[in-house]
Structures are given as C-alpha cells and as structure tokens.
Design an enzyme around this catalytic site. Structure first.
Site, mmCIF file in Angstrom:
data_model
loop_
_atom_site.group_PDB
_atom_site.id
_atom_site.type_symbol
_atom_site.label_atom_id
_atom_site.label_comp_id
_atom_site.label_asym_id
_atom_site.label_seq_id
_atom_site.Cartn_x
_atom_site.Cartn_y
_atom_site.Cartn_z
ATOM 1 C CB SER A 96 -2.121 12.007 -2.513
ATOM 2 O OG SER A 96 -2.430 13.266 -3.104
ATOM 3 N N GLY A 122 -4.568 12.818 1.108
ATOM 4 C CA GLY A 122 -5.640 13.655 1.641
ATOM 5 C C GLY A 122 -5.222 14.550 2.782
ATOM 6 C CG ASN A 130 -5.187 17.294 0.134
ATOM 7 O OD1 ASN A 130 -5.898 16.973 -0.812
ATOM 8 N ND2 ASN A 130 -4.110 16.603 0.464
ATOM 9 C CG ASP A 161 -5.990 12.301 -10.575
ATOM 10 O OD1 ASP A 161 -5.060 12.778 -11.262
ATOM 11 O OD2 ASP A 161 -5.801 11.815 -9.444
ATOM 12 C CG HIS A 193 -2.659 12.466 -7.626
ATOM 13 N ND1 HIS A 193 -4.038 12.492 -7.633
ATOM 14 C CD2 HIS A 193 -2.269 12.722 -6.351
ATOM 15 C CE1 HIS A 193 -4.464 12.742 -6.403
ATOM 16 N NE2 HIS A 193 -3.413 12.889 -5.614
#
Length: 211
Positions: free
Chosen positions: A29, A66, A94, A182, A185
């Site tokens: 991502s 992801g 991830n 979040d 990112h």
C-alpha cells in the site's frame, strides 16, 4: 567542411539518456498510494521528481495494498515484462503486521531477486525494520534480511522506505504531521519527503539500467 561539421556536433546538446528506462515499483500500500488521490501517491511523485532531475525514466505502479513478500513473489514474473529495465522492491511491512517468520520473508525476497537476476533487471531493494515488540531475536533476523540479500545479489539498497521521515530532535511526535490518521501511511507531504530521500537511489538505479 570538416570545421562546419565539428561546429554542428559541438552545439547540439548531448542527451544524458539514450533510451527511456522503465522501472516497476513492486510493493504494497505504501507503493500503491493508499489513502491519497492519484497524483499524490508515491509513484506519481517519484515520476515528477525524476522528471525534474532530467532522468528519462517511467515508473510503473506495481503496488498492491495488503501485499506481503509472498504476494510480491507470486506476481513478480508477470511484473517483469520485457519492457521493464529495473525494479524497486519495497515489501515486508505486512509480513511484520502478521508476525510472519523472518526466514519465510527472506526466502520470498530472495525469490524476487532471483527472478530479477534471471530477467537481467536491475533492482533497488528497500529495507524494512521490525518493531521491538517482536523480541530481539525476531528483530535481528528480520532487519538483517535486506542488507544481506542486497549484498549477496549485488543490488542497490535503501535502508528504509521512511528514510525521509527521520525523527526531528528525537521526538517521535514530529513525524505525525507527515502521516495519515492511521499512523501507518504517509500523507502527501510525507510522500514528498520520502521521494526526496529515495530519489537519488532511484536515479542511480535508472543509470545502472541504462548503462
């Protein structure tokens, strides 16, 4: 006549790049540009940086939100089309979120590097560091994956995707202004800083591919 020909050659600009270099950015991502409008993402901002530096290269977005190192390995074969000259590999975050065994992550990244070597594609490997909550043994094993494989395969190496977001004055809170809510990112300004830090390595990658 010879003098005239010499003058014509002398005044014509010499291009720095004989042919455009195509770079595939294989990642998750962070590469894909999660949470950002298209032009603010990593690949478009990197493309703009290269253009501003006079680097004749096109960057292809091969980021999938992801994705793990296993996912990257599963799709590297069709990412490395005949048009691709170089590849940025930025995977592993991830794997950390899922607590995947570092030995598995290492094998996957090595498989990606082997595929690139077989395709004669130059690589910039972007490192990732494990948080301390996994324990010192896990962190040591995971952190060692990237520099060791970069050396083993003779590829270019960037220590971290977030190298441009260094903590200012030792205060971790200083990085928050460059992150999305979040906390994982980067926002558009954060991506700009990331690209500024990684750009020279990508430029070197393009030069390797062009040589």
């Amino acid at each position: 006549m010879r003098k005239a020909m010499f003058w014509i050659v002398a005044v014509l600009p010499s291009p720095a790049w004989a042919d455009e270099v195509v770079i595939a950015a294989l990642g998750d991502s962070l590469t894909q540009g999660y949470g950002l409008v298209q032009e603010q993402g990593f690949v478009p901002q990197l493309q703009a940086w290269l253009l501003a530096q006079g680097v004749d290269a096109t960057v292809l977005n091969a980021g999938v939100s992801g994705d793990t190192t296993a996912g990257g390995l599963s799709r590297v074969a069709w990412t490395l089309t005949p048009d691709v000259d170089a590849m940025i590999v930025a995977l592993g975050g991830n794997d950390l979120l899922r607590g995947i065994d570092p030995a598995v992550s290492r094998a996957n990244i090595e498989g990606i590097l082997q595929a690139a070597a077989q395709a004669e594609v130059e690589v910039l490997l972007v490192g990732m560091q494990a948080p301390g909550n996994f324990g010192p043994a896990y962190k040591e094993a995971f952190d060692a994956i990237y520099p060791e494989l970069a050396e083993a395969y003779g590829v270019l190496y960037q220590e971290s995707f977030f190298q441009g977001l260094q903590v200012e004055g030792g205060d971790p809170a200083s990085v928050r202004i460059y992150m999305q809510p979040d906390g994982i990112h980067p926002n558009a300004e954060g991506v700009l800083r990331i690209v500024d830090a990684m750009g020279p390595a990508v430029s070197a990658l393009a030069q390797r591919a062009a040589d």
